[in-house]
Design an enzyme around this catalytic site. Structure first.
Site, PDB file in Angstrom:
ATOM      1  N   ASP A 169       9.792  -7.384  -3.900  1.00  0.00           N
ATOM      2  CA  ASP A 169       8.596  -7.696  -3.099  1.00  0.00           C
ATOM      3  C   ASP A 169       8.319  -9.182  -3.236  1.00  0.00           C
ATOM      4  O   ASP A 169       8.380  -9.731  -4.350  1.00  0.00           O
ATOM      5  CB  ASP A 169       7.406  -6.870  -3.613  1.00  0.00           C
ATOM      6  CG  ASP A 169       6.265  -6.784  -2.597  1.00  0.00           C
ATOM      7  OD1 ASP A 169       5.941  -5.663  -2.178  1.00  0.00           O
ATOM      8  OD2 ASP A 169       5.706  -7.848  -2.232  1.00  0.00           O
ATOM      9  N   ASN A 170       8.004  -9.843  -2.132  1.00  0.00           N
ATOM     10  CA  ASN A 170       7.734 -11.293  -2.217  1.00  0.00           C
ATOM     11  C   ASN A 170       6.264 -11.582  -2.551  1.00  0.00           C
ATOM     12  O   ASN A 170       5.870 -12.735  -2.676  1.00  0.00           O
ATOM     13  CB  ASN A 170       8.144 -12.011  -0.924  1.00  0.00           C
ATOM     14  CG  ASN A 170       7.382 -11.513   0.296  1.00  0.00           C
ATOM     15  OD1 ASN A 170       6.378 -10.807   0.169  1.00  0.00           O
ATOM     16  ND2 ASN A 170       7.852 -11.901   1.468  1.00  0.00           N
ATOM     17  N   PHE A 225       9.690  -1.102   3.169  1.00  0.00           N
ATOM     18  CA  PHE A 225       8.267  -1.090   3.542  1.00  0.00           C
ATOM     19  C   PHE A 225       7.746  -2.490   3.862  1.00  0.00           C
ATOM     20  O   PHE A 225       6.550  -2.657   4.079  1.00  0.00           O
ATOM     21  CB  PHE A 225       7.426  -0.571   2.362  1.00  0.00           C
ATOM     22  CG  PHE A 225       7.675   0.864   1.988  1.00  0.00           C
ATOM     23  CD1 PHE A 225       6.984   1.881   2.614  1.00  0.00           C
ATOM     24  CD2 PHE A 225       8.594   1.191   0.997  1.00  0.00           C
ATOM     25  CE1 PHE A 225       7.191   3.201   2.261  1.00  0.00           C
ATOM     26  CE2 PHE A 225       8.808   2.515   0.637  1.00  0.00           C
ATOM     27  CZ  PHE A 225       8.111   3.518   1.269  1.00  0.00           C
ATOM     28  N   TYR A 236       0.829  -1.224   0.000  1.00  0.00           N
ATOM     29  CA  TYR A 236       0.000   0.000   0.000  1.00  0.00           C
ATOM     30  C   TYR A 236       0.861   1.272   0.000  1.00  0.00           C
ATOM     31  O   TYR A 236       0.830   2.061  -0.960  1.00  0.00           O
ATOM     32  CB  TYR A 236      -0.915  -0.070   1.225  1.00  0.00           C
ATOM     33  CG  TYR A 236      -1.725   1.151   1.546  1.00  0.00           C
ATOM     34  CD1 TYR A 236      -2.367   1.897   0.566  1.00  0.00           C
ATOM     35  CD2 TYR A 236      -1.870   1.549   2.888  1.00  0.00           C
ATOM     36  CE1 TYR A 236      -3.139   3.013   0.905  1.00  0.00           C
ATOM     37  CE2 TYR A 236      -2.643   2.652   3.225  1.00  0.00           C
ATOM     38  CZ  TYR A 236      -3.261   3.383   2.232  1.00  0.00           C
ATOM     39  OH  TYR A 236      -4.012   4.473   2.567  1.00  0.00           O
ATOM     40  N   ARG A 267      -7.776   8.938  16.246  1.00  0.00           N
ATOM     41  CA  ARG A 267      -6.551   8.651  15.498  1.00  0.00           C
ATOM     42  C   ARG A 267      -6.207   9.820  14.585  1.00  0.00           C
ATOM     43  O   ARG A 267      -7.056  10.645  14.261  1.00  0.00           O
ATOM     44  CB  ARG A 267      -6.729   7.379  14.633  1.00  0.00           C
ATOM     45  CG  ARG A 267      -6.947   6.095  15.427  1.00  0.00           C
ATOM     46  CD  ARG A 267      -5.653   5.653  16.109  1.00  0.00           C
ATOM     47  NE  ARG A 267      -5.811   4.434  16.880  1.00  0.00           N
ATOM     48  CZ  ARG A 267      -6.192   4.386  18.156  1.00  0.00           C
ATOM     49  NH1 ARG A 267      -6.471   5.496  18.814  1.00  0.00           N
ATOM     50  NH2 ARG A 267      -6.289   3.229  18.787  1.00  0.00           N
ATOM     51  N   ARG A 285     -11.352  -3.214  21.142  1.00  0.00           N
ATOM     52  CA  ARG A 285     -10.356  -4.139  20.588  1.00  0.00           C
ATOM     53  C   ARG A 285      -9.120  -4.055  21.490  1.00  0.00           C
ATOM     54  O   ARG A 285      -8.669  -2.962  21.817  1.00  0.00           O
ATOM     55  CB  ARG A 285     -10.003  -3.711  19.159  1.00  0.00           C
ATOM     56  CG  ARG A 285      -9.094  -4.658  18.429  1.00  0.00           C
ATOM     57  CD  ARG A 285      -8.942  -4.273  16.962  1.00  0.00           C
ATOM     58  NE  ARG A 285      -8.246  -3.002  16.775  1.00  0.00           N
ATOM     59  CZ  ARG A 285      -7.981  -2.464  15.591  1.00  0.00           C
ATOM     60  NH1 ARG A 285      -8.360  -3.087  14.473  1.00  0.00           N
ATOM     61  NH2 ARG A 285      -7.352  -1.318  15.478  1.00  0.00           N
ATOM     62  N   ALA A 304       7.176  -4.859   5.961  1.00  0.00           N
ATOM     63  CA  ALA A 304       6.925  -5.461   7.275  1.00  0.00           C
ATOM     64  C   ALA A 304       5.523  -6.050   7.332  1.00  0.00           C
ATOM     65  O   ALA A 304       4.630  -5.631   6.598  1.00  0.00           O
ATOM     66  CB  ALA A 304       7.067  -4.405   8.360  1.00  0.00           C
ATOM     67  N   TYR A 312       4.310  -6.446  17.302  1.00  0.00           N
ATOM     68  CA  TYR A 312       4.476  -5.645  16.085  1.00  0.00           C
ATOM     69  C   TYR A 312       5.262  -4.362  16.416  1.00  0.00           C
ATOM     70  O   TYR A 312       6.300  -4.072  15.803  1.00  0.00           O
ATOM     71  CB  TYR A 312       3.107  -5.297  15.490  1.00  0.00           C
ATOM     72  CG  TYR A 312       3.163  -4.173  14.493  1.00  0.00           C
ATOM     73  CD1 TYR A 312       3.808  -4.351  13.261  1.00  0.00           C
ATOM     74  CD2 TYR A 312       2.609  -2.917  14.770  1.00  0.00           C
ATOM     75  CE1 TYR A 312       3.892  -3.302  12.345  1.00  0.00           C
ATOM     76  CE2 TYR A 312       2.684  -1.870  13.861  1.00  0.00           C
ATOM     77  CZ  TYR A 312       3.324  -2.069  12.658  1.00  0.00           C
ATOM     78  OH  TYR A 312       3.411  -1.035  11.756  1.00  0.00           O
ATOM     79  N   ASP A 346      -5.901  -1.168  21.891  1.00  0.00           N
ATOM     80  CA  ASP A 346      -6.167   0.121  21.240  1.00  0.00           C
ATOM     81  C   ASP A 346      -6.087   1.260  22.259  1.00  0.00           C
ATOM     82  O   ASP A 346      -6.965   1.389  23.111  1.00  0.00           O
ATOM     83  CB  ASP A 346      -7.587   0.141  20.640  1.00  0.00           C
ATOM     84  CG  ASP A 346      -7.632  -0.376  19.221  1.00  0.00           C
ATOM     85  OD1 ASP A 346      -6.579  -0.422  18.569  1.00  0.00           O
ATOM     86  OD2 ASP A 346      -8.738  -0.713  18.760  1.00  0.00           O
TER      87      ASP A 346
END
Ligand code: UDP
Length: 333
Positions: free
Chosen positions: A35-36, A78, A15, A226, A287, A80, A146, A290
């Protein structure tokens, strides 16, 4: 860095990577994408001048070949994994891909004399906020694997910079959002967990409803706040960062956000206005993991890079994502 050197974009079919690739190409850079395709999309690379290589950032032989065959002046990383919930249930996957594999990439760079690195870091490295807005000096205490994997790589970069002279920028993204203005590329995750695409799928009738994760937070309307930063603004910061490092600016870390917070409820209301659809909204449980509010203090990026968000209007940001959902690809590659 030689101005004619190529930029290697690892994860360039994802993205944020794919939006950055387009801007690199339009700024005249020669681009190689590695990129895989585990989460990326080959179709997201729309410029024919880009050399696309399917491969993994942890594959040293593949990297050696790339660095030997091309004059690569800088690397943007990028690639990850970014599902917070999955990182809790399967941390090995995250430490392997987000920490061990980039170490292979950094070693290959060192072996081939490539010295400039742009790293996609995240506001998730801060953990639960102690104050708001979040500046770069806020303590970094991530609350999931993460965020921890991203922070660990930040630490690696700081040590490599000190010991080996690596020049890096760690760009701490807030909530990446929106799609390219021309609707040619966009956001397509599988599975999709992000609020804006899910809301727009509800508006498009692809999903029956959107669920708000918690309405009992200590925020004005009880829903989480956010900082939604447009993907093209993020992409532009990467180009500026690479130019700065190439000029010899020392390594740095900085937030990339608008500095403006929007609640989940507010975003849903704006999405209803943009789409003209009064889609069903359900109230769900919070969630796990958060924080109530994550908003960037964006001053450092302005000072260092002369960068600030151009897409500050949430309605305009959501409109770009809605154009992608209604475009020829209907939101999917
Ligand atoms: N969210 C929500 N419903 C959803 C998905 C997300 O209420 O179906 C909320 C989530 O709790 C958070 C905000 O929307 O407060 C943004 O979530 P997202 O997953 O897009 O990004 P994150 O902030 O986790 O990086």
């Amino acid at each position: 860095m030689n101005p004619s050197s190529s930029i290697l974009v690892v994860g360039g079919a994802g993205y944020i990577g794919s939006h950055t690739v387009r801007q690199l190409v339009s700024s005249g850079k020669q681009v190689i994408v590695l990129d895989n395709l585990v989460y990326g999309h080959r179709e997201a690379i729309v410029d024919e001048s880009v050399l696309f290589v399917e491969g993994d950032l942890g594959d040293r032989a593949c990297l050696d070949q790339l660095f030997s065959e091309h004059d690569i002046g800088a690397v943007m990383h990028f690639a990850a994994y970014a599902y917070v919930g999955e990182s809790v249930t399967d941390p090995a996957k995250y430490y392997q891909n987000n920490l061990a594999a980039p170490l292979v990439l950094l070693d290959a760079m060192r072996a081939h004399g490539c010295n400039i690195f742009i790293f996609s870091s995240t506001c998730a490295t801060y953990g639960n906020p102690e104050y708001m807005p979040l500046d770069e000096n806020h303590p970094q205490n991530p609350i999931n694997p993460y965020g921890a994997s991203k922070l660990m790589l930040e630490r690696v970069l700081a040590d490599y910079s000190h010991a080996y002279g690596l020049q890096y920028a760690a760009l701490r993204y807030f909530n990446a959002s929106g799609c390219s203005d021309d609707g040619k590329i966009g956001e397509d995750h599988n599975p999709e967990t992000h609020l804006i695409p899910l809301v727009l799928e509800a508006a498009a009738g692809v999903r029956p409803h959107i669920t708000i994760f918690g309405t009992d937070y200590e925020t004005p309307d009880g829903t989480c706040i956010r900082d939604y930063i447009h993907v093209d603004d993020l992409a532009r910061a990467h180009i500026l960062a690479i130019d700065k490092l190439a000029e010899g600016t020392p390594s740095f870390q900085c937030n990339l956000g608008t500095g403006i917070g929007h609640s989940v409820q507010e975003l849903i209301d704006v999405a209803k206005t943009v789409t003209g659809v009064d889609f069903p909204v359900q109230i769900g449980e919070r969630r796990e993991g958060d924080p109530p509010e994550l908003v960037a203090a964006p001053a450092k990026a302005k000072e260092l890079l002369g960068w600030e968000a151009e897409h500050k209007d949430l309605e305009a940001v959501i409109s770009t994502a809605w154009a992608w959902v209604n475009g020829p690809r209907k939101g999917h590659y």
